[in-house]
Design an enzyme around this catalytic site. Structure first.
Site, short mmCIF file in Angstrom:
data_model
loop_
_atom_site.label_atom_id
_atom_site.label_comp_id
_atom_site.label_asym_id
_atom_site.label_seq_id
_atom_site.Cartn_x
_atom_site.Cartn_y
_atom_site.Cartn_z
N LYS A 79 0.85 -1.21 0.00
CA LYS A 79 0.00 0.00 0.00
C LYS A 79 0.88 1.25 0.00
CE LYS A 79 -3.93 1.97 2.63
NZ LYS A 79 -4.73 1.84 3.88
N SER A 154 -9.75 2.31 3.00
CA SER A 154 -8.89 3.03 2.10
C SER A 154 -7.98 2.15 1.26
CB SER A 154 -8.02 4.00 2.90
OG SER A 154 -7.14 3.30 3.76
N SER A 178 -9.72 -0.24 7.12
CA SER A 178 -9.19 -0.18 5.75
C SER A 178 -8.51 -1.43 5.23
CB SER A 178 -8.24 0.99 5.61
OG SER A 178 -8.96 2.18 5.62
N1 GLN Z 1 -12.85 4.51 6.39
C1 GLN Z 1 -12.19 4.92 7.60
C2 GLN Z 1 -11.80 6.37 7.49
O1 GLN Z 1 -12.09 6.94 6.48
C3 GLN Z 1 -11.03 4.02 7.89
C4 GLN Z 1 -9.80 4.41 7.24
C5 GLN Z 1 -8.66 3.51 7.54
O2 GLN Z 1 -8.81 2.48 8.17
N2 GLN Z 1 -7.50 3.95 7.13
O3 GLN Z 1 -11.22 6.94 8.37
#
Ligand code: GLN
Length: 512
Positions: A79, A154, A178
């Site tokens: 990532k 994400s 994410s």
């Molecule tokens: N969707 C969550 C956010 O927008 C989680 C993001 C993540 O785990 N990096 O904060």
């Protein structure tokens, strides 16, 4: 079976037996990326030369009978939130465009030391803020099950890469879901380890008290194998846990028998019902039934404060994120924008112009929210209160784990939604992490395992399995058992049913 269809464990076996070489395996994945990533857009950067050089070195070690690890020579995708020496690291943001880190994140250093060729960097929501990968400044990733749908976020790039057989395994990060939510909506496995179990050194920080790196794979065993490569104490991360990892691979292998005799499974009342898609709940109930047939004992547990987890998260996260993002000041990294019409701009003016041009809307929204929550008059009312609720969520977990060895819930409330569907509605986007956020607030480990396709749309669903902090092995044992039960029920891996991918292959002429 073609090289790209094999799991990391199978590839490792073939490499050890001398049936194939890392160069062949790595080349097969690079070819696949070249063929289909124009459609999927899982990668922001592909490093063919670097990956093939690492693969050649792995083959030499294997030939000399000295593999660096069990996974030596198995390629991986990373990532783009992770610093990679010599490879661009953008975190999905314009503000880091062109930044090439001078060092490796610890997880990356460990992956390299174990001999895994790095295929490239995967797409993500900007600074890991989002649930759909649509907030990437470089355009969205598409779900390999249906290119018109989101791959989750994400870390949608890592999950899509694995689901589309562009990489056997990948690394992700999970701050609120994410790793797990993209796993659920792409029919893959995603594991968020215990907080502190995998080093955060060299990850671009979103929210330090919530962030955790972990495996993105097609099988539970592969997740355990990768977890053992990247996990364990790191003196460079002050929150890293200084004790050995449990036997994760052993636990996954044990679970693969499918036997759950004596395991107490807690179904969390608050993580289901209203707001969850019918087909997701149906497959979840079936998962529970399968576990009961396999010998598990099921109890219902209530975690009353989980209903406040999302609100708590959206105070803690923006607060931490706003202070982390202060470092993007146009002086130290990436982008620098000179303001128009000002002859000799001050540092502050350059900073303002750069941050205005370099950050996307969601990032700005959270900076504003976070600085507000941390401002002196409001600190106690918002950030202070949120920290207290966080403690209550942790107490709910402690109480629940007195009655159950693991807790289970659907991973995500719905299957993959359409691109654009929730983009203009931040709250609708945030709700995707309803079930995953409590684990981040408390630091407990959790995995998402595929649980079949929802009836109404034929798209993947996932079950989340949570265990007490440090008991990551329990997650692997139960996860592997559930995977086996579902594979038996469906007569093979869920990804074999991905006809959306058949369409991509048909159009591009690719074969996996
Ligand atoms: N969707 C969550 C956010 O927008 C989680 C993001 C993540 O785990 N990096 O904060």
């Amino acid at each position: 079976m073609s090289l790209t269809r094999r799991t990391a464990a199978e590839l490792a076996e073939s490499l050890a037996a001398g049936d194939t070489t890392s160069v062949e395996v790595t080349r097969a994945h690079l070819d696949r990326i070249a063929e289909i990533d124009g459609d999927v857009h899982a990668f922001l950067h592909v490093d063919g030369d670097g990956a093939l050089a690492a693969a050649a070195a792995a083959d030499e070690r294997r030939a000399a009978g000295q593999p660096a690890s069990a996974l030596d020579g198995v390629p991986i995708a990373v990532k783009d939130v992770m610093a990679t020496r010599g490879l661009p690291t953008t975190c999905g943001s314009r503000i880091l465009e062109g930044w090439v880190p001078p060092y490796d994140a610890t997880v990356v250093a460990r992956v390299r030391a174990a001999g895994l060729p790095i295929l490239g960097k995967t797409n993500m929501d900007e600074f890991a803020m989002g649930s759909s990968t649509e907030h990437s400044a470089y355009g969205p990733t598409r779900n390999p099950w249906d290119l018109e749908r989101i791959p989750g976020g994400s870390g949608g790039g890592s999950s899509a890469a694995v689901a589309a057989f562009e990489a056997p395994i990948a690394l992700g990060t999970d701050t609120g879901g994410s790793i797990r939510q993209p796993g659920a909506v792409t029919g893959t496995v995603g594991m968020k380890p215990t907080y502190g179990g995998v080093s955060r050194y060299g990850l671009v920080a979103l929210a330090n008290s919530l962030d955790q790196a972990g495996p993105v794979t097609r099988t539970v065993l592969d997740a355990a194998l990768l977890h053992e490569v990247v996990g364990g104490h790191d003196p460079l991360d002050s929150t890293s846990i200084d004790q050995p990892l449990p036997d994760l691979v052993g636990a996954a292998r044990k679970g693969a028998s499918g036997d759950l005799t004596g395991v107490r499974i807690g179904v969390v009342t608050e993580l289901g019902g209203e707001g969850y898609q019918h087909g997701v709940l149906t497959r979840f109930q079936e998962s529970v039934d399968l576990m009961v047939e396999a010998g598990a004992e099921v109890v219902e547990v209530s975690c009353p404060h989980f209903v406040h987890a999302l609100a708590t998260y959206y105070l803690v996260l923006p607060a931490e994120a706003s202070s982390n993002l202060a470092r993007f000041d146009a002086m130290r990294y990436g982008l620098r924008v000179m303001p128009e019409g000002i002859e000799a701009p001050s540092a502050e003016e350059v900073m303002r112009a750069t941050r205005d041009a370099g950050f996307g809307e969601e990032v700005k929204r959270r900076i504003i929210l976070g600085t507000y929550a941390l401002s002196s008059g409001y600190y106690d009312a918002y950030y202070g209160q949120a920290q207290k609720v966080r403690t209550l969520v942790s107490r709910d977990f402690e109480a629940a784990f007195e009655h159950a060895d693991v807790l289970v819930s659907p991973t995500a409330p719905t299957t993959a939604f359409r691109l654009g569907e929730k983009l203009d509605d931040p709250l609708a986007m945030y709700l995707n992490d309803l079930a995953t956020i409590p684990a981040n607030l408390s630091g407990v480990p959790g995995i998402s395992v595929p649980s079949g396709l929802a009836e109404e749309d034929d798209l993947p669903t996932g079950v989340q399995i949570l265990a007490p902090a440090l008991a990551d092995d329990r997650v692997y044992r139960v996860g592997a058992a559930l995977e086996k039960l579902w594979t038996d029920r469906w007569g093979g891996p869920l990804l074999d049913r991905n006809h959306g991918l058949d369409a991509v292959e048909g159009r591009t002429g690719a074969t996996a």
